[in-house]
Structure formats: C-alpha cells, structure tokens
Design a protein around this motif. Structure first.
Motif, PDB file in Angstrom:
ATOM      1  N   UNK A  16       0.829  -1.215   0.000  1.00 40.44           N
ATOM      2  CA  UNK A  16       0.000   0.000   0.000  1.00 40.44           C
ATOM      3  C   UNK A  16       0.864   1.266   0.000  1.00 40.44           C
ATOM      4  N   UNK A  17       0.500   2.189  -0.891  1.00 36.69           N
ATOM      5  CA  UNK A  17       1.185   3.481  -0.963  1.00 36.69           C
ATOM      6  C   UNK A  17       0.151   4.594  -0.860  1.00 36.69           C
ATOM      7  N   UNK A  18       0.519   5.622  -0.125  1.00 39.01           N
ATOM      8  CA  UNK A  18      -0.384   6.752   0.057  1.00 39.01           C
ATOM      9  C   UNK A  18      -0.823   7.311  -1.294  1.00 39.01           C
ATOM     10  N   UNK A  19      -2.107   7.606  -1.393  1.00 43.82           N
ATOM     11  CA  UNK A  19      -2.764   8.185  -2.575  1.00 43.82           C
ATOM     12  C   UNK A  19      -3.062   7.162  -3.669  1.00 43.82           C
ATOM     13  N   UNK A  20      -2.704   5.878  -3.478  1.00 43.75           N
ATOM     14  CA  UNK A  20      -3.115   4.849  -4.444  1.00 43.75           C
ATOM     15  C   UNK A  20      -4.632   4.735  -4.466  1.00 43.75           C
ATOM     16  N   UNK A  21      -5.197   4.632  -5.657  1.00 45.44           N
ATOM     17  CA  UNK A  21      -6.626   4.363  -5.806  1.00 45.44           C
ATOM     18  C   UNK A  21      -6.824   2.855  -5.900  1.00 45.44           C
ATOM     19  N   UNK A  22      -7.612   2.292  -5.015  1.00 41.48           N
ATOM     20  CA  UNK A  22      -7.796   0.837  -4.995  1.00 41.48           C
ATOM     21  C   UNK A  22      -9.272   0.489  -4.844  1.00 41.48           C
ATOM     22  N   UNK A  23      -9.566  -0.744  -5.187  1.00 43.01           N
ATOM     23  CA  UNK A  23     -10.891  -1.319  -4.984  1.00 43.01           C
ATOM     24  C   UNK A  23     -10.757  -2.540  -4.084  1.00 43.01           C
ATOM     25  N   UNK A  24     -11.447  -2.523  -2.957  1.00 47.35           N
ATOM     26  CA  UNK A  24     -11.483  -3.658  -2.044  1.00 47.35           C
ATOM     27  C   UNK A  24     -12.857  -4.309  -2.084  1.00 47.35           C
ATOM     28  N   UNK A  25     -12.895  -5.623  -1.940  1.00 51.04           N
ATOM     29  CA  UNK A  25     -14.157  -6.344  -1.805  1.00 51.04           C
ATOM     30  C   UNK A  25     -14.001  -7.334  -0.663  1.00 51.04           C
TER      31      UNK A  25
END
Length: 483
Positions: A16-25
């Motif tokens: 994980x890196x700050x400001x990364x856009x991610x999708x969690x489910x």
C-alpha cells in the motif's frame, strides 16, 4: 460491474502506498460510527488482518451506511491514506461503497463476540468467516500444498485411489455401504441374504477406509507414489479425535525397507511443518495466542509445557528417537506414573496396545523428543505388514508427537507370498477376493514400504485445535451431515 480489478487485502498490506486508488471487496467484520465518520473493518479471507475503511457520511449516502452491518459484503472504491489511529499504518478513505450482499444484523449468527466451538459447528456454513476458522483453513491449504510439493520434488507420482472399493484394507469392518438397491425391498438370495449380484457393481461395495492396497499396486510399477484423498469409517464415535470422513496421505515406495520408510516419514513431517512455519506466520501467531488462552482454562496437570510454536519447532529441530515396542514397554513399565498407578491404562503384559497417554509420556516426559516406535507385536497389527524373523513382531512403525500421540503409522509390507497367505489364513481374509493383491507377490515382487498420515490429525497438531471437527470445513460425525 467489473470484479477482476480488486486488490486483495494481503497484497495491499504488503504494497500500500499513500494516494493509491484501490478497490477492495470483502465482508464486514465490524462497524463503528458516529455522525461524523464510520470505521469499517473489512476482511476478504486472504489473510488474518482486516483493512480499515473510513467512510465520511457527507460522501457516502446514509441509506448505504445503514446497510453496512457485520456480515454484509461490500465493494469499496477509494484512496489509501495514512491512518490516524493505532493498529494500522494506512487505511482506505472510501469514495464509493456498493453493498453487494446485505446481512440482517438481527439474524446474522456470527457477531463480533466470543462464540462457543459447538455453536460454530452448528453454523459450519458461516464459521469460516471468523478469524479462528479462516486461519485454520489457510493453514490447511498450505499444508496440503506442502504435501504435494514435497513428494513432487522427490520424484513421486500422485495416484488417485478409488473411493468405492470391495476390500477392507484395515480389517476394521466399519465401512459405509455403497448400493443402488431398493432399501425397502432388496433382492434376496435363496438363503434370504441380500443379493448383491443384482446391485450396480454386481457385488457388495463400500466407501474406502484407505488407498494403501491400490497404492501398493502402483508403487510396484512406478516405484514411488502417494495417494491423498478422502477416506471413510463408519465408527460410531463422538470423541475429539474421530471423523467419519477424513483425508489420508499414503505414500508407497518400492525398494524401501523399514529404515528407509522411517527416514522418509521423518523428513516429510519436518518439511510440511517447516513450510507452515515459513508461510503461515500471522495465522499461526493468532492460533498460538488462542491456544495459550485455552491452556489457561485447563487444570494444571493437563496443561502443555510448550506453546504452539514451540511444539512445531520441537518437531522440526529434534532428531526423532527410534525404539522398539519392547523397549517402549519396558520404559513405561518402570515409569513413575505406572508405578504410582496414574495411567488410566496400566502397563501390563507384552502385546498390549499402547494408548495415547503412554505415547505422550514417552515423547513429552521421558525423551522430550518425537519418537518412532518399531517392531510391534504381530497380533495387534494388520495382515500386510512384514513379519520379522522372531515370529512375534512385524516391521511396523508409529510416529509420536507431543500433545497428540500417534501421528503416522506405517510398515514395510510383506512381499513374500507364502508369509502373506499364511497371515491372511490366520485372520480369515479371503485369498480368492484378494487375488489381485496377491498377484503383486506372484509377479515381480520386491521389498516395499509405506505409511499413512491422517491429514486432519496433522492440521490439528499444527493449528493447536483441541477437536478434530474444527480442522475440516464440514465435519461428518455420527448424526451430523447437515452441510
């Protein structure tokens, strides 16, 4: 809606890196909220850790947040930000929450509180969502993978032995019958017995208790093989050590004698436990803490001297002690618990079967190392085990672990046709029905050996669980085939 763009939590925690856009489910474990913010603990089963989702009611509609309850399944899109709280270095600031599946908080049985093991067994279809059971089944997966990797690396071939069989490899007689005959009106012979010649297989058949005999057939062509599959025993037992459906790992090796067999078994056990220690660190740490809490509830004389991780390292780091049954019996006969009559089963005459309490004494008190016992009395072992020259014992072995007793049983197999037939005659095992097994001794026989490891017994040892019903996803026991 695309689902293949999600990030699994175990990978997110690593990268994980700050400001990364991610999708969690994943599924909601807990939600804490006030009028200004909601904190959602999300878990997708990829690891023991949850990932914290922060939802601002100004960005996420109130009607959505009302549906975010324990057990609900979510898709969350957002940005990784540094965490303001303790326990995690980063969290997900939600831009969007989509409720994939609701869970009525009044009806969902797995709430964020302590549940009894019996309650969770009654809800086995949902218990995998708890930390305890998700950890157990990730460990189980890794152990199964390690089994295949170990044997593949050593040049063994994986053989699928039949689940339906006409033979009783163990001579136990407690087998599940397989039939297509009408249970209310089966055809009968003139003698009034069920006429299995009219059944699907035209003979009486059962679910297998072991793949060993078929494994021997394969080993006497491919040299080194192993089976790993489900086995069944119709034993009406409700103990913490018995299942009606369980998985067995059974290697069979041509050109192996009893000592070769012991060497392989020791190497194998150390390998798969080392694999779990290396690859299941977080899950084992969680399970070790759980086991330590359970130990505190036991009486002082029933508590283990070792933590779970210490038990695992105890096996990996120690060379296994090897003694004969006769030597083991002498040690037990002279032991303080036996002299003070503290064994539930006192040590009596040569030829008695050793009990778990005896096995654990040898491992945990006398030697303080894993133990391999060899050369058991012929009378208490199976027909296929090689008879020793003394006429009284067979080239059998049992491997004993701390806390659990026997973990592996095996032997050099009897390759001599005359000796095998003689033993079958003694035990009234039909040579006519076992003609195919005896053929391997008629045509190109050779010394060969093998052993069996009950997979659930190994998972139980590695996870520290007290009851074997808790290390298989859907336990089959007397009166229980619900799921």
């Amino acid at each position: 809606m695309a689902f293949n763009n999600r990030t699994k939590i175990n990978l997110l925690l690593e990268s994980a890196k700050t400001d990364d856009q991610v999708t969690l489910m994943g599924w909601v474990r807990t939600k804490r909220s006030n009028k200004n913010v909601a904190f959602i603990a999300l878990n997708d089963g990829s690891c023991i850790q949850n990932f914290q989702v922060v939802a601002d009611p100004q960005n996420i509609p109130e009607e959505i947040l009302k549906k975010v309850n324990t057990g609900a399944c979510l898709k969350v899109n957002g940005k990784i930000v540094p965490s303001q709280g303790s326990g995690q270095s980063s969290e997900l600031l939600a831009d969007e929450i989509i409720v994939l599946g609701e869970a009525d908080p009044e009806k969902f049985p797995i709430q964020p509180k302590r549940h009894t093991m019996e309650f969770l067994r009654e809800n086995a279809h949902l218990r995998i969502r708890t930390n305890t059971f998700s950890a157990i089944f990730r460990v189980r997966h890794n152990l199964a993978f390690a089994v295949h990797q170990f044997f593949h690396n050593k040049g063994f071939f994986y053989i699928h032995s039949p689940i339906i069989t006409a033979s009783d490899a163990e001579g136990a007689g407690e087998m599940f019958r397989v039939t297509t005959l009408d249970p209310k009106n089966p055809p009968l012979t003139p003698e009034g017995k069920v006429d299995y010649s009219q059944d699907f297989f035209e003979r009486e058949t059962n679910l297998t208790v072991s793949g060993q005999l078929e494994g021997e057939l394969a080993a006497l062509a491919l040299s080194d093989i192993y089976t790993f599959g489900p086995t069944f025993r119709a034993e009406n037992s409700n103990t913490t050590r018995h299942l009606a459906e369980f998985w067995m790992i059974e290697p069979e090796m041509a050109f192996y004698d009893a000592e070769d067999n012991q060497n392989l078994a020791e190497e194998f056990l150390k390998y798969i436990i080392s694999f779990a220690l290396t690859n299941c660190g977080n899950d084992l740490e969680f399970l070790a803490n759980r086991a330590s809490e359970e130990e505190k509830t036991k009486k002082a004389d029933q508590r283990s001297d070792m933590t779970l991780i210490e038990k695992l390292n105890f096996v990996v780091e120690n060379k296994f002690i090897r003694i004969t049954y006769t030597e083991a019996l002498d040690i037990l006969r002279q032991s303080t618990p036996n002299k003070k009559k503290k064994f539930t089963y006192p040590i009596e005459d040569w030829g008695m079967d050793l009990q778990s309490e005896h096995e654990r004494y040898l491992v945990e008190k006398h030697f303080n190392k894993p133990v391999i016992i060899t050369d058991y009395p012929k009378a208490i072992k199976s027909f296929y085990m090689k008879q020793n020259d003394d006429g009284k014992t067979v080239a059998a072995m049992d491997i004993l672990f701390p806390g659990i007793g026997e973990i592996v049983g095996g032997s050099q197999r009897e390759e001599r046709l005359d000796k095998l037939e003689e033993r079958m005659e003694e035990l009234q095992i039909s040579r006519e029905e076992m003609w195919w097994y005896l053929d391997t001794r008629r045509f190109g026989t050779t010394p060969h050996s093998g052993f069996g490891l009950g997979f659930e017994r190994m998972v139980q040892f590695v996870t520290g669980m007290a009851n074997i019903r808790d290390v298989i996803p859907f336990p089959r026991t007397p009166g229980n085939a619900e799921f």
